[in-house]
Design a protein around this motif. Structure first.
Motif, PDB file in Angstrom:
ATOM      1  N   UNK A 118       0.847  -1.201   0.000  1.00  0.00           N
ATOM      2  CA  UNK A 118       0.000   0.000   0.000  1.00  0.00           C
ATOM      3  C   UNK A 118       0.881   1.250   0.000  1.00  0.00           C
ATOM      4  N   UNK A 119       1.869   1.265   0.894  1.00  0.00           N
ATOM      5  CA  UNK A 119       2.748   2.431   1.017  1.00  0.00           C
ATOM      6  C   UNK A 119       3.544   2.659  -0.263  1.00  0.00           C
ATOM      7  N   UNK A 120       4.042   1.552  -0.831  1.00  0.00           N
ATOM      8  CA  UNK A 120       4.909   1.652  -2.003  1.00  0.00           C
ATOM      9  C   UNK A 120       4.148   1.765  -3.319  1.00  0.00           C
ATOM     10  N   UNK A 121       2.851   1.500  -3.285  1.00  0.00           N
ATOM     11  CA  UNK A 121       2.089   1.456  -4.522  1.00  0.00           C
ATOM     12  C   UNK A 121       2.492   0.293  -5.413  1.00  0.00           C
ATOM     13  N   UNK A 122       2.951  -0.804  -4.786  1.00  0.00           N
ATOM     14  CA  UNK A 122       3.435  -1.961  -5.551  1.00  0.00           C
ATOM     15  C   UNK A 122       2.287  -2.657  -6.271  1.00  0.00           C
ATOM     16  N   UNK A 123       2.537  -3.010  -7.511  1.00  0.00           N
ATOM     17  CA  UNK A 123       1.531  -3.708  -8.311  1.00  0.00           C
ATOM     18  C   UNK A 123       1.625  -5.221  -8.173  1.00  0.00           C
ATOM     19  N   UNK A 124       2.818  -5.728  -7.872  1.00  0.00           N
ATOM     20  CA  UNK A 124       3.026  -7.172  -7.795  1.00  0.00           C
ATOM     21  C   UNK A 124       3.551  -7.559  -6.424  1.00  0.00           C
ATOM     22  N   UNK A 125       3.160  -8.741  -6.001  1.00  0.00           N
ATOM     23  CA  UNK A 125       3.698  -9.359  -4.802  1.00  0.00           C
ATOM     24  C   UNK A 125       3.807 -10.847  -5.089  1.00  0.00           C
ATOM     25  N   UNK A 126       5.044 -11.360  -5.019  1.00  0.00           N
ATOM     26  CA  UNK A 126       5.280 -12.775  -5.310  1.00  0.00           C
ATOM     27  C   UNK A 126       4.743 -13.180  -6.673  1.00  0.00           C
ATOM     28  N   UNK A 127       4.913 -12.281  -7.633  1.00  0.00           N
ATOM     29  CA  UNK A 127       4.536 -12.588  -9.002  1.00  0.00           C
ATOM     30  C   UNK A 127       3.066 -12.449  -9.310  1.00  0.00           C
ATOM     31  N   UNK A 128       2.260 -12.022  -8.345  1.00  0.00           N
ATOM     32  CA  UNK A 128       0.819 -11.864  -8.538  1.00  0.00           C
ATOM     33  C   UNK A 128       0.427 -10.433  -8.173  1.00  0.00           C
ATOM     34  N   UNK A 129      -0.739  -9.961  -8.641  1.00  0.00           N
ATOM     35  CA  UNK A 129      -1.183  -8.618  -8.250  1.00  0.00           C
ATOM     36  C   UNK A 129      -1.259  -8.493  -6.729  1.00  0.00           C
ATOM     37  N   UNK A 131      -2.567  -7.065  -3.091  1.00  0.00           N
ATOM     38  CA  UNK A 131      -3.939  -6.810  -2.633  1.00  0.00           C
ATOM     39  C   UNK A 131      -4.341  -5.381  -2.969  1.00  0.00           C
ATOM     40  N   UNK A 132      -3.399  -4.448  -2.803  1.00  0.00           N
ATOM     41  CA  UNK A 132      -3.703  -3.047  -3.112  1.00  0.00           C
ATOM     42  C   UNK A 132      -4.040  -2.862  -4.580  1.00  0.00           C
ATOM     43  N   UNK A 133      -3.302  -3.554  -5.455  1.00  0.00           N
ATOM     44  CA  UNK A 133      -3.562  -3.432  -6.891  1.00  0.00           C
ATOM     45  C   UNK A 133      -4.864  -4.106  -7.282  1.00  0.00           C
ATOM     46  N   UNK A 134      -5.162  -5.232  -6.644  1.00  0.00           N
ATOM     47  CA  UNK A 134      -6.339  -6.012  -7.028  1.00  0.00           C
ATOM     48  C   UNK A 134      -7.629  -5.483  -6.419  1.00  0.00           C
ATOM     49  N   UNK A 135      -7.539  -4.950  -5.191  1.00  0.00           N
ATOM     50  CA  UNK A 135      -8.766  -4.597  -4.479  1.00  0.00           C
ATOM     51  C   UNK A 135      -8.809  -3.164  -3.984  1.00  0.00           C
ATOM     52  N   UNK A 136      -7.716  -2.424  -4.147  1.00  0.00           N
ATOM     53  CA  UNK A 136      -7.706  -1.039  -3.705  1.00  0.00           C
ATOM     54  C   UNK A 136      -7.053  -0.862  -2.347  1.00  0.00           C
ATOM     55  N   UNK A 137      -6.651   0.373  -2.064  1.00  0.00           N
ATOM     56  CA  UNK A 137      -5.917   0.689  -0.840  1.00  0.00           C
ATOM     57  C   UNK A 137      -6.715   0.388   0.423  1.00  0.00           C
ATOM     58  N   UNK A 138      -7.995   0.764   0.438  1.00  0.00           N
ATOM     59  CA  UNK A 138      -8.769   0.602   1.669  1.00  0.00           C
ATOM     60  C   UNK A 138      -8.899  -0.864   2.070  1.00  0.00           C
ATOM     61  N   UNK A 139      -9.201  -1.713   1.105  1.00  0.00           N
ATOM     62  CA  UNK A 139      -9.347  -3.130   1.419  1.00  0.00           C
ATOM     63  C   UNK A 139      -7.990  -3.752   1.762  1.00  0.00           C
ATOM     64  N   UNK A 140      -6.924  -3.263   1.127  1.00  0.00           N
ATOM     65  CA  UNK A 140      -5.586  -3.768   1.449  1.00  0.00           C
ATOM     66  C   UNK A 140      -5.201  -3.399   2.882  1.00  0.00           C
ATOM     67  N   UNK A 141      -5.473  -2.176   3.282  1.00  0.00           N
ATOM     68  CA  UNK A 141      -5.176  -1.756   4.658  1.00  0.00           C
ATOM     69  C   UNK A 141      -5.954  -2.622   5.647  1.00  0.00           C
ATOM     70  N   UNK A 142      -7.231  -2.851   5.351  1.00  0.00           N
ATOM     71  CA  UNK A 142      -8.054  -3.683   6.232  1.00  0.00           C
ATOM     72  C   UNK A 142      -7.525  -5.116   6.284  1.00  0.00           C
ATOM     73  N   UNK A 143      -7.046  -5.628   5.153  1.00  0.00           N
ATOM     74  CA  UNK A 143      -6.500  -6.987   5.121  1.00  0.00           C
ATOM     75  C   UNK A 143      -5.250  -7.081   5.989  1.00  0.00           C
ATOM     76  N   UNK A 144      -4.356  -6.102   5.858  1.00  0.00           N
ATOM     77  CA  UNK A 144      -3.169  -6.095   6.703  1.00  0.00           C
ATOM     78  C   UNK A 144      -3.517  -5.990   8.177  1.00  0.00           C
ATOM     79  N   UNK A 145      -4.481  -5.136   8.488  1.00  0.00           N
ATOM     80  CA  UNK A 145      -4.923  -4.999   9.885  1.00  0.00           C
ATOM     81  C   UNK A 145      -5.484  -6.320  10.410  1.00  0.00           C
ATOM     82  N   UNK A 146      -6.242  -7.006   9.571  1.00  0.00           N
ATOM     83  CA  UNK A 146      -6.803  -8.302   9.965  1.00  0.00           C
ATOM     84  C   UNK A 146      -5.689  -9.293  10.293  1.00  0.00           C
ATOM     85  N   UNK A 147      -4.672  -9.355   9.428  1.00  0.00           N
ATOM     86  CA  UNK A 147      -3.583 -10.295   9.648  1.00  0.00           C
ATOM     87  C   UNK A 147      -2.839  -9.980  10.944  1.00  0.00           C
TER      88      UNK A 147
END
Length: 352
Positions: A118-129, A131-147
């Motif tokens: 989210x912070x870096x605006x990265x499009x890929x993680x481990x060769x796949x989109x 979470x931020x790229x696939x679902x947007x910043x808000x859902x990515x932040x919530x996913x990280x918070x959940x973890x």
């Protein structure tokens, strides 16, 4: 997708696992025997259970993150540290406590990856989109918070304040390291000492916490052993980050899951760039914020490599690994000391 511990090779990517990684980790599993393999498989299954119980849509993103091909080095360190100190004790509850600690460490690590993207605006993680790229910043932040929240919920079930302190100290260090990295973004000068301190906070602290947790869970564990194993893990964690920064410059994308120079393009001042600036006067004058895109970042990577800075950074990482291995306590059982040596080797294996 199961981790390498389960025998299925994941896609290669940054902080994922290449074929070489899988070979190195498989050698550890063979040497560790059926008990180690079974413990790692239980951890893998529990990771999926923990994230799958969150409810949609967070569950899908959280589960996808933890199952996307991580090497599981940190959970492995929890297990090996515990086994080095006599094991977690007899009975199902002792095994469950070990499993929960290992899962908690991996969940914190996964949370930081999601938030970093989210912070870096990265499009890929481990060769796949990402979470931020696939679902947007808000859902990515919530996913990280959940973890993050699930990590501490799991560890709290062990009912030991010392374990919670070990993980919370590491989590605080991670946050401080990220803040330092943001503070240093695009900086004209960053000293090597400050860079190393940032890496100790952002990466090595969680490696250290993994070994400390394992020692705290063991029947023959002690504060001294926890500190000694933690110091071992801190060195290999620091080496891991140095080599990850080398890989950002050396690539290629099929191994890292991201374009060469992605971190530099984001303004992250890494060791190869710091060393290259000392060797090339023109690079010393370069402003990272002037990079206009991936093509210029690639060209910068080529110039950095031409200075010999990558070799020096690798040498520093290999020295750290050698120091880590030599500092392992002599009291460890031979079999487990060998496995910790192999883990240290696995950290650097794919960069050779």
């Amino acid at each position: 997708m199961m981790s390498p511990m389960g025998g299925t090779a994941p896609t290669s990517a940054a902080d994922g696992a290449s074929a070489e990684d899988v070979d190195g980790l498989e050698a550890i599993m063979r040497r560790g025997g059926s008990s180690l393999r079974e413990r790692m498989l239980r951890i893998e299954r529990h990771l999926e259970r923990v994230t799958a119980g969150a409810g949609e849509p967070l569950a899908s993103h959280a589960t996808g993150t933890v199952l996307a091909g991580g090497k599981r080095l940190r959970p492995l360190l929890v297990v090996l540290a515990a086994e080095s100190a006599g094991g977690p004790g007899e009975g199902a509850e002792a095994e469950d406590s070990l499993m929960r600690a290992a899962v908690a460490v991996e969940l914190v690590h996964s949370a930081t990856l999601v938030h970093d993207d989210v912070i870096d605006g990265a499009q890929l993680r481990r060769g796949h989109p990402s979470v931020a790229a696939a679902a947007g910043r808000k859902l990515a932040i919530a996913t990280g918070d959940l973890l993050f929240s699930r990590a501490f919920a799991e560890l709290a079930r062990n009912g030991e304040a010392a374990q919670l302190r070990a993980l919370s100290d590491a989590s605080s260090a991670l946050a401080e390291g990220e803040l330092l990295q943001r503070e240093d973004a695009y900086a004209a000068q960053v000293e090597v000492a400050r860079y190393l301190h940032r890496c100790e906070l952002k990466t090595a602290a969680l490696f250290e916490a993994a070994c400390r947790l394992g020692a705290l869970l063991a029947v023959n564990g002690s504060r001294t052993l926890a500190e000694e194993l933690g110091a071992f893990a801190r060195r290999i964690g620091l080496a891991f980050q140095l080599l990850d920064d080398v890989l950002d410059v050396s690539g290629p994308v099929e191994r890292t899951g991201k374009a060469r120079g992605t971190d530099l393009l984001d303004g992250t001042v890494t060791l190869p760039f710091i060393l290259a600036r000392e060797l090339d006067p023109e690079l010393a004058e370069l402003d990272l914020s002037s990079l206009s895109g991936p093509l210029e970042a690639e060209r910068l990577c080529t110039r950095i490599a031409a200075t010999g800075a990558l070799d020096e950074a690798r040498d520093r990482a290999l020295t750290l690994v050698a120091q880590a291995k030599s500092a392992l306590p002599h009291s460890l059982p031979d079999g487990r000391a060998v496995l910790l040596d192999l883990v240290a080797d696995a950290v650097v294996e794919r960069y050779r």
